[in-house]
Design a protein around this motif. Structure first.
Motif, PDB file in Angstrom:
ATOM      1  N   GLN A 100     -15.217  15.907  28.459  1.00 55.51           N
ATOM      2  CA  GLN A 100     -14.338  15.926  27.286  1.00 55.51           C
ATOM      3  C   GLN A 100     -14.352  17.321  26.691  1.00 55.51           C
ATOM      4  OE1 GLN A 100     -15.960  12.866  24.856  1.00 55.51           O
ATOM      5  NE2 GLN A 100     -17.644  14.090  24.110  1.00 55.51           N
ATOM      6  N   PHE A 101     -13.365  17.596  25.831  1.00 52.20           N
ATOM      7  CA  PHE A 101     -13.210  18.940  25.294  1.00 52.20           C
ATOM      8  C   PHE A 101     -12.984  18.896  23.792  1.00 52.20           C
ATOM      9  CE2 PHE A 101     -11.782  18.877  29.634  1.00 52.20           C
ATOM     10  CZ  PHE A 101     -12.442  19.961  30.192  1.00 52.20           C
ATOM     11  N   ALA A 102     -13.781  19.661  23.059  1.00 54.73           N
ATOM     12  CA  ALA A 102     -13.578  19.890  21.634  1.00 54.73           C
ATOM     13  C   ALA A 102     -13.603  21.399  21.452  1.00 54.73           C
ATOM     14  CB  ALA A 102     -14.664  19.222  20.803  1.00 54.73           C
ATOM     15  N   LEU A 103     -12.472  21.976  21.136  1.00 56.80           N
ATOM     16  CA  LEU A 103     -12.349  23.412  20.937  1.00 56.80           C
ATOM     17  C   LEU A 103     -12.506  23.695  19.445  1.00 56.80           C
ATOM     18  CD1 LEU A 103      -9.257  24.013  23.245  1.00 56.80           C
ATOM     19  CD2 LEU A 103     -11.683  24.161  23.858  1.00 56.80           C
ATOM     20  N   LEU A 104     -13.493  24.504  19.086  1.00 59.10           N
ATOM     21  CA  LEU A 104     -13.791  24.806  17.693  1.00 59.10           C
ATOM     22  C   LEU A 104     -13.571  26.283  17.452  1.00 59.10           C
ATOM     23  CD1 LEU A 104     -17.173  22.868  17.506  1.00 59.10           C
ATOM     24  CD2 LEU A 104     -14.890  22.018  16.965  1.00 59.10           C
ATOM     25  N   ALA A 105     -12.824  26.605  16.407  1.00 60.57           N
ATOM     26  CA  ALA A 105     -12.510  28.008  16.144  1.00 60.57           C
ATOM     27  C   ALA A 105     -12.512  28.287  14.656  1.00 60.57           C
ATOM     28  CB  ALA A 105     -11.139  28.358  16.723  1.00 60.57           C
ATOM     29  N   GLY A 106     -12.858  29.505  14.316  1.00 62.29           N
ATOM     30  CA  GLY A 106     -12.787  29.964  12.934  1.00 62.29           C
ATOM     31  C   GLY A 106     -12.112  31.316  12.882  1.00 62.29           C
ATOM     32  N   VAL A 110      -9.831  31.946  16.964  1.00 67.13           N
ATOM     33  CA  VAL A 110      -8.939  30.958  17.572  1.00 67.13           C
ATOM     34  C   VAL A 110      -8.278  31.506  18.835  1.00 67.13           C
ATOM     35  CG1 VAL A 110      -6.803  31.549  16.322  1.00 67.13           C
ATOM     36  CG2 VAL A 110      -7.235  29.169  17.007  1.00 67.13           C
ATOM     37  N   THR A 111      -8.255  32.829  19.003  1.00 62.84           N
ATOM     38  CA  THR A 111      -7.479  33.391  20.112  1.00 62.84           C
ATOM     39  C   THR A 111      -7.913  32.894  21.486  1.00 62.84           C
ATOM     40  OG1 THR A 111      -8.769  35.442  19.990  1.00 62.84           O
ATOM     41  CG2 THR A 111      -6.642  35.406  18.851  1.00 62.84           C
ATOM     42  N   PRO A 112      -9.194  32.896  21.859  1.00 60.99           N
ATOM     43  CA  PRO A 112      -9.513  32.379  23.195  1.00 60.99           C
ATOM     44  C   PRO A 112      -9.291  30.872  23.294  1.00 60.99           C
ATOM     45  CG  PRO A 112     -11.538  32.889  22.024  1.00 60.99           C
ATOM     46  CD  PRO A 112     -10.395  33.402  21.187  1.00 60.99           C
ATOM     47  N   MET A 113      -9.400  30.178  22.158  1.00 63.59           N
ATOM     48  CA  MET A 113      -9.181  28.730  22.168  1.00 63.59           C
ATOM     49  C   MET A 113      -7.726  28.390  22.485  1.00 63.59           C
ATOM     50  SD  MET A 113     -12.089  27.605  21.740  1.00 63.59           S
ATOM     51  CE  MET A 113     -13.510  28.630  21.521  1.00 63.59           C
ATOM     52  N   LEU A 114      -6.806  29.269  22.094  1.00 64.64           N
ATOM     53  CA  LEU A 114      -5.394  29.031  22.402  1.00 64.64           C
ATOM     54  C   LEU A 114      -5.166  29.038  23.912  1.00 64.64           C
ATOM     55  CD1 LEU A 114      -3.704  31.209  19.648  1.00 64.64           C
ATOM     56  CD2 LEU A 114      -3.855  28.712  19.726  1.00 64.64           C
ATOM     57  N   THR A 115      -5.786  29.998  24.623  1.00 65.50           N
ATOM     58  CA  THR A 115      -5.608  30.023  26.073  1.00 65.50           C
ATOM     59  C   THR A 115      -6.243  28.802  26.709  1.00 65.50           C
ATOM     60  OG1 THR A 115      -7.601  31.346  26.499  1.00 65.50           O
ATOM     61  CG2 THR A 115      -5.542  32.548  26.175  1.00 65.50           C
ATOM     62  N   MET A 116      -7.380  28.376  26.168  1.00 69.24           N
ATOM     63  CA  MET A 116      -8.038  27.185  26.707  1.00 69.24           C
ATOM     64  C   MET A 116      -7.184  25.940  26.459  1.00 69.24           C
ATOM     65  SD  MET A 116     -12.004  27.907  25.836  1.00 69.24           S
ATOM     66  CE  MET A 116     -12.827  29.354  26.505  1.00 69.24           C
ATOM     67  N   ALA A 117      -6.595  25.852  25.277  1.00 68.90           N
ATOM     68  CA  ALA A 117      -5.727  24.717  24.970  1.00 68.90           C
ATOM     69  C   ALA A 117      -4.518  24.690  25.897  1.00 68.90           C
ATOM     70  CB  ALA A 117      -5.282  24.790  23.507  1.00 68.90           C
ATOM     71  N   TYR A 131      -9.617  24.112  13.872  1.00 72.15           N
ATOM     72  CA  TYR A 131      -9.455  25.515  13.507  1.00 72.15           C
ATOM     73  C   TYR A 131      -9.690  25.657  12.014  1.00 72.15           C
ATOM     74  CZ  TYR A 131      -6.695  29.883  12.883  1.00 72.15           C
ATOM     75  OH  TYR A 131      -6.251  31.142  12.558  1.00 72.15           O
ATOM     76  N   SER A 132     -10.654  26.474  11.650  1.00 83.35           N
ATOM     77  CA  SER A 132     -10.992  26.702  10.257  1.00 83.35           C
ATOM     78  C   SER A 132     -10.560  28.112   9.866  1.00 83.35           C
ATOM     79  CB  SER A 132     -12.504  26.548  10.067  1.00 83.35           C
ATOM     80  OG  SER A 132     -12.865  26.850   8.742  1.00 83.35           O
ATOM     81  N   ALA A 133      -9.987  28.245   8.690  1.00 88.67           N
ATOM     82  CA  ALA A 133      -9.552  29.556   8.204  1.00 88.67           C
ATOM     83  C   ALA A 133      -9.908  29.683   6.731  1.00 88.67           C
ATOM     84  CB  ALA A 133      -8.046  29.721   8.398  1.00 88.67           C
ATOM     85  N   ALA A 134     -10.078  30.909   6.276  1.00 86.94           N
ATOM     86  CA  ALA A 134     -10.440  31.148   4.886  1.00 86.94           C
ATOM     87  C   ALA A 134      -9.335  30.697   3.928  1.00 86.94           C
ATOM     88  CB  ALA A 134     -10.741  32.624   4.671  1.00 86.94           C
TER      89      ALA A 134
END
Length: 194
Positions: A100-106, A110-117, A131-134
């Motif tokens: 299974q896959f859970a992509l976590l980004a802050g 997020v940039t490498p997670m986009l290619t993985m998605a 995806y967490s952002a300020a």
């Protein structure tokens, strides 16, 4: 292209128009930046579609404490300007055989997670992207979090609460190291359960 407050994306292509080497999900390139007083090499994760050979897309977040790299890109780099680009390299490979896959980004992470998605979608593997952002205004690449990036959840601190986009709520907290280890242990499959 301005993606959000303090987030810029660059499309990089060869000056001679020839195809670029295909890159895997999670790959990065190294840009050599001509700063005053010398050059500076910085690595940036690719955030486009894996396997793309017409251009590479990278995201650059403006680091207020920058030693020159991100600040130079934001303030001085212009379309058509030539840069030395090395790569792609991949030290963050996607394990496509995971159960299974859970992509976590802050933030800009997020940039490498986009290619993985994009890759997981292309091979028909379900996943979640969190995806967490300020702030909402500093959350780059939100339009890219469409139907081919799974079920994205954007977490934005907002006056002591969290806003989830789209209508899916994920409780976000900053766990202690002990809590993070406990979550990791609980989520790690054993040989008997795998």
């Amino acid at each position: 292209t301005w993606e959000a407050d303090g987030v810029l994306s660059l499309d990089l292509e060869r000056a001679d128009g020839q195809p670029l080497p295909a890159a895997e999900a999670g790959a990065h390139v190294e840009l050599t930046l001509p700063l005053p007083g010398g050059v500076l090499a910085r690595s940036y994760s690719l955030c486009g579609t894996p396997g793309e050979t017409r251009h590479y897309r990278v995201g650059v977040g403006l680091d207020r404490a920058s030693r020159g790299g991100s600040r130079w890109v934001h303030e001085h780099l212009r379309p058509g300007q030539r840069l030395k680009v090395a790569g792609p390299h991949n030290h963050f490979k996607l394990n496509e055989s995971a159960p299974q896959f859970a992509l976590l980004a802050g933030g800009i992470g997020v940039t490498p997670m986009l290619t993985m998605a994009h890759r997981l979608h292309a091979i028909g593997r379900p996943f979640d992207l969190h995806y967490s952002a300020a702030s909402r205004s500093s959350a780059g690449f939100v339009p890219d979090l469409g139907s081919d990036t799974g079920r994205p959840t954007l977490i934005v601190p907002n006056a002591g609460s969290f806003e989830a986009i789209p209508q899916r709520v994920l409780i976000a907290w900053k766990p202690s190291r002990e809590a993070a280890r406990a979550v990791t242990r609980r989520r790690t499959p054993t040989a008997a359960s795998a």
